[in-house]
Design a protein around this motif. Sequence first.
Motif, PDB file in Angstrom:
ATOM      1  N   SER A  16     -34.651 -37.619  55.879  1.00  0.00           N
ATOM      2  CA  SER A  16     -35.609 -38.120  56.863  1.00  0.00           C
ATOM      3  C   SER A  16     -36.325 -39.387  56.372  1.00  0.00           C
ATOM      4  N   VAL A  17     -36.604 -39.467  55.087  1.00  0.00           N
ATOM      5  CA  VAL A  17     -37.318 -40.650  54.559  1.00  0.00           C
ATOM      6  C   VAL A  17     -36.476 -41.913  54.700  1.00  0.00           C
ATOM      7  N   PHE A  18     -35.151 -41.778  54.684  1.00  0.00           N
ATOM      8  CA  PHE A  18     -34.272 -42.930  54.879  1.00  0.00           C
ATOM      9  C   PHE A  18     -34.140 -43.252  56.365  1.00  0.00           C
ATOM     10  N   ILE A  19     -33.916 -42.222  57.164  1.00  0.00           N
ATOM     11  CA  ILE A  19     -33.731 -42.410  58.600  1.00  0.00           C
ATOM     12  C   ILE A  19     -34.964 -43.036  59.244  1.00  0.00           C
ATOM     13  N   HIS A  20     -36.159 -42.639  58.784  1.00  0.00           N
ATOM     14  CA  HIS A  20     -37.404 -43.166  59.350  1.00  0.00           C
ATOM     15  C   HIS A  20     -37.916 -44.410  58.634  1.00  0.00           C
ATOM     16  N   GLY A  21     -37.118 -44.959  57.716  1.00  0.00           N
ATOM     17  CA  GLY A  21     -37.457 -46.235  57.083  1.00  0.00           C
ATOM     18  C   GLY A  21     -38.541 -46.174  56.028  1.00  0.00           C
ATOM     19  N   ASP A  44     -32.958 -40.882  68.875  1.00  0.00           N
ATOM     20  CA  ASP A  44     -32.847 -42.334  69.053  1.00  0.00           C
ATOM     21  C   ASP A  44     -33.091 -43.076  67.740  1.00  0.00           C
ATOM     22  N   ILE A  45     -34.057 -42.605  66.949  1.00  0.00           N
ATOM     23  CA  ILE A  45     -34.339 -43.230  65.651  1.00  0.00           C
ATOM     24  C   ILE A  45     -33.134 -43.076  64.724  1.00  0.00           C
ATOM     25  N   ALA A  46     -32.528 -41.905  64.739  1.00  0.00           N
ATOM     26  CA  ALA A  46     -31.367 -41.652  63.881  1.00  0.00           C
ATOM     27  C   ALA A  46     -30.181 -42.526  64.302  1.00  0.00           C
ATOM     28  N   ILE A  47     -29.972 -42.686  65.587  1.00  0.00           N
ATOM     29  CA  ILE A  47     -28.873 -43.534  66.067  1.00  0.00           C
ATOM     30  C   ILE A  47     -29.126 -44.980  65.670  1.00  0.00           C
ATOM     31  N   VAL A  51     -26.744 -47.525  63.265  1.00  0.00           N
ATOM     32  CA  VAL A  51     -26.358 -48.894  63.612  1.00  0.00           C
ATOM     33  C   VAL A  51     -26.822 -49.864  62.525  1.00  0.00           C
ATOM     34  N   ASP A  52     -28.067 -49.715  62.104  1.00  0.00           N
ATOM     35  CA  ASP A  52     -28.632 -50.631  61.113  1.00  0.00           C
ATOM     36  C   ASP A  52     -28.012 -50.481  59.730  1.00  0.00           C
ATOM     37  N   SER A  53     -27.405 -49.325  59.444  1.00  0.00           N
ATOM     38  CA  SER A  53     -26.825 -49.118  58.115  1.00  0.00           C
ATOM     39  C   SER A  53     -25.371 -49.585  58.020  1.00  0.00           C
ATOM     40  N   TYR A  54     -24.823 -50.121  59.107  1.00  0.00           N
ATOM     41  CA  TYR A  54     -23.497 -50.743  59.042  1.00  0.00           C
ATOM     42  C   TYR A  54     -23.607 -52.100  58.363  1.00  0.00           C
ATOM     43  N   HIS A  55     -22.599 -52.464  57.612  1.00  0.00           N
ATOM     44  CA  HIS A  55     -22.504 -53.800  57.036  1.00  0.00           C
ATOM     45  C   HIS A  55     -22.316 -54.794  58.188  1.00  0.00           C
ATOM     46  N   PRO A  56     -22.829 -56.024  58.065  1.00  0.00           N
ATOM     47  CA  PRO A  56     -22.683 -57.000  59.158  1.00  0.00           C
ATOM     48  C   PRO A  56     -21.240 -57.201  59.622  1.00  0.00           C
ATOM     49  N   LEU A  57     -20.264 -57.071  58.721  1.00  0.00           N
ATOM     50  CA  LEU A  57     -18.862 -57.240  59.117  1.00  0.00           C
ATOM     51  C   LEU A  57     -18.365 -56.100  59.996  1.00  0.00           C
ATOM     52  N   SER A  58     -19.054 -54.966  60.006  1.00  0.00           N
ATOM     53  CA  SER A  58     -18.607 -53.782  60.746  1.00  0.00           C
ATOM     54  C   SER A  58     -19.413 -53.502  62.007  1.00  0.00           C
TER      55      SER A  58
END
Length: 182
Positions: A16-21, A44-47, A51-58
């Motif tokens: 949760s600490v990672f998912i919620h930033g 919605d936060i988890a989704i 998305v945000d944890s994808y590398h820019p190329l992906s």
Amino acid sequence: MNCYCQSSLSFDDCCSVFIHGQQSPRTALQLMRSRFSAYCDGSDIAIRYLVDSYHPLSKANNPIDDIAAFAKAAHFIQLDVINASDESPLPDHLQQSATVFLTDDSFSTVHFKVQFIMQDRLHVLEENSRFIRSNQKWTYLDGFLTDHPSQKLSRNDSCPCKSGKKFKHCLPHQMAGQWNSK
């Protein structure tokens, strides 16, 4: 509630600490586990975290609507980490394939299996995932899947969520890691 990633910690003290930033994953393995937990959570936060944890190329190949639809349709019941590599310098073929990498980039892989139920079928997703760390932040680059046939679940089968109930009596199914709390 136990963390979905099946660590010995509670969800609030683990992924949760990672998912919620509140924190950033310090290793590729932490990122992989937190991504699994985000799929399980499906909020919605988890989704957005996925998305945000994808590398820019992906990112372009993984639209938010597809991620959300999969997270909502699948019922994740098991995570098994098979192997995680130590952090190493970025391989030459990746350094040459993109100009977005910086000099401090590192690379790691995580091999895992996930079991989930979707449309009365048990699925196994096995992946060798590749992660890149740039500017002290880990991101998911891509993965190589091992094909596993899905298994039709009959009403009288034991539920694969390990609730101890027959599949027909086990709705909703226990989420990943929750049978450990009993």
